[in-house]
Motif scaffolding. Structure first.
Motif, PDB file in Angstrom:
ATOM      1  N   GLU A   1       1.284 -32.450  22.959  1.00  0.00           N
ATOM      2  CA  GLU A   1       0.712 -31.718  23.996  1.00  0.00           C
ATOM      3  C   GLU A   1      -0.508 -30.885  23.298  1.00  0.00           C
ATOM      4  N   ILE A   2      -1.483 -31.078  23.891  1.00  0.00           N
ATOM      5  CA  ILE A   2      -2.855 -30.324  23.204  1.00  0.00           C
ATOM      6  C   ILE A   2      -3.512 -29.355  24.024  1.00  0.00           C
ATOM      7  N   ALA A   3      -3.441 -28.248  23.768  1.00  0.00           N
ATOM      8  CA  ALA A   3      -3.988 -26.913  24.514  1.00  0.00           C
ATOM      9  C   ALA A   3      -5.567 -27.042  23.923  1.00  0.00           C
ATOM     10  N   LYS A   4      -6.405 -27.165  24.731  1.00  0.00           N
ATOM     11  CA  LYS A   4      -7.825 -27.003  24.266  1.00  0.00           C
ATOM     12  C   LYS A   4      -8.658 -25.661  24.515  1.00  0.00           C
ATOM     13  N   PRO A   5      -9.392 -25.601  23.684  1.00  0.00           N
ATOM     14  CA  PRO A   5     -10.166 -24.096  23.780  1.00  0.00           C
ATOM     15  C   PRO A   5     -10.960 -24.004  25.195  1.00  0.00           C
ATOM     16  N   ALA A   6     -11.397 -25.146  25.792  1.00  0.00           N
ATOM     17  CA  ALA A   6     -12.008 -25.268  26.843  1.00  0.00           C
ATOM     18  C   ALA A   6     -11.648 -26.260  27.809  1.00  0.00           C
ATOM     19  N   PRO A   7     -11.203 -26.169  29.119  1.00  0.00           N
ATOM     20  CA  PRO A   7     -11.090 -27.031  30.087  1.00  0.00           C
ATOM     21  C   PRO A   7     -11.779 -28.315  30.403  1.00  0.00           C
ATOM     22  N   ASP A   8     -11.567 -29.517  30.138  1.00  0.00           N
ATOM     23  CA  ASP A   8     -12.236 -30.728  30.416  1.00  0.00           C
ATOM     24  C   ASP A   8     -11.558 -31.705  31.058  1.00  0.00           C
ATOM     25  N   THR A   9     -12.180 -32.606  31.441  1.00  0.00           N
ATOM     26  CA  THR A   9     -11.452 -33.602  32.439  1.00  0.00           C
ATOM     27  C   THR A   9     -11.489 -35.111  31.750  1.00  0.00           C
ATOM     28  N   ILE A  10     -11.123 -35.306  30.614  1.00  0.00           N
ATOM     29  CA  ILE A  10     -11.068 -36.618  30.205  1.00  0.00           C
ATOM     30  C   ILE A  10     -10.114 -37.324  30.568  1.00  0.00           C
TER      31      ILE A  10
END
Length: 159
Positions: free
Chosen positions: A39-48
Motif C-alpha cells: 500500500e503506497i501513500a503518495k505525497p500528491a494524489p494522482d490517477t495512474i
C-alpha cells in the motif's frame, strides 16, 4: 521518478514448519488470494492506472513453500517463469513520479478457506485435468490463515 528497491520477509515464529504461498499472478491487485501487495501513500494524489491482463495463472504445487521454524519467506522471490510475481505498482517509475514523502506498508493475506479464491482464472474441471489437485488440496490445508501487515516505512523522492 526513482524506483526504490523494496524487500520484505515473513518470519515463521512458530515451533513448527508451515507452508506459505507466494505472490501469485494478480495477488497484488487483490483479485485473488493470497493478497500480497504494498500500500503506497503518495505525497500528491494522482490517477495512474496500470492495465493488467484479466487472466491469472493457475495455482500449482510449486507455489507452496515450506518455511521452517524461525526461517523467513520472501513472497516476491522469483521461483520460475510462472511464479512468484512482484507487486507491479511498486516496480514502476510512474508510481514514484512526484517528489516528496511516500509511506509504504506491506500486506499479505491467506485469510480465506476457499481454495477457489486461490486457484486463478481457470475452471476447476480444467485445473483438475492438468494439475496434481490432490497434492494441492493437501498443501492448501497446511497453509495458515493469516492477515499480516508490516510496519510503515517512509521514503523521500527528491527532484
Amino acid at each position: 521518478g526513482e524506483v526504490p528497491e523494496l524487500d520484505v520477509r515473513i518470519t515463521n515464529n512458530t515451533d513448527d514448519s508451515i507452508y506459505m504461498i507466494g505472490s501469485l499472478d494478480n495477488s497484488d491487485t487483490k483479485r485473488r488470494m493470497p493478497q500480497c501487495y504494498y500500500e503506497i501513500a503518495k505525497p500528491a494524489p494522482d490517477t495512474i492506472f496500470f492495465s493488467r491482463c484479466g487472466f491469472a495463472n493457475p495455482l500449482r504445487v510449486e507455489d507452496f513453500k515450506v518455511v521452517k521454524s524461525r526461517e523467513t519467506f520472501n513472497p516476491f522471490e522469483s521461483i520460475d517463469s510462472h511464479g512468484f510475481f512482484p507487486d507491479y505498482a511498486s516496480t514502476q517509475e510512474e508510481t514514484f513520479r512526484n517528489p516528496g514523502i511516500y509511506k509504504i506498508q506491506f500486506h499479505y493475506s491467506t485469510n480465506d478457506a476457499h481454495i477457489d479464491r486461490f486457484i486463478g482464472s481457470i475452471f476447476i474441471e480444467t485445473w483438475a485435468k492438468h494439475y496434481d489437485t490432490a497434492a494441492i488440496y493437501k498443501l492448501f490445508a497446511k497453509v495458515p490463515r493469516v492477515e499480516l501487515v508490516s510496519n510503515t516505512i517512509e521514503i523521500e523522492i527528491k527532484k
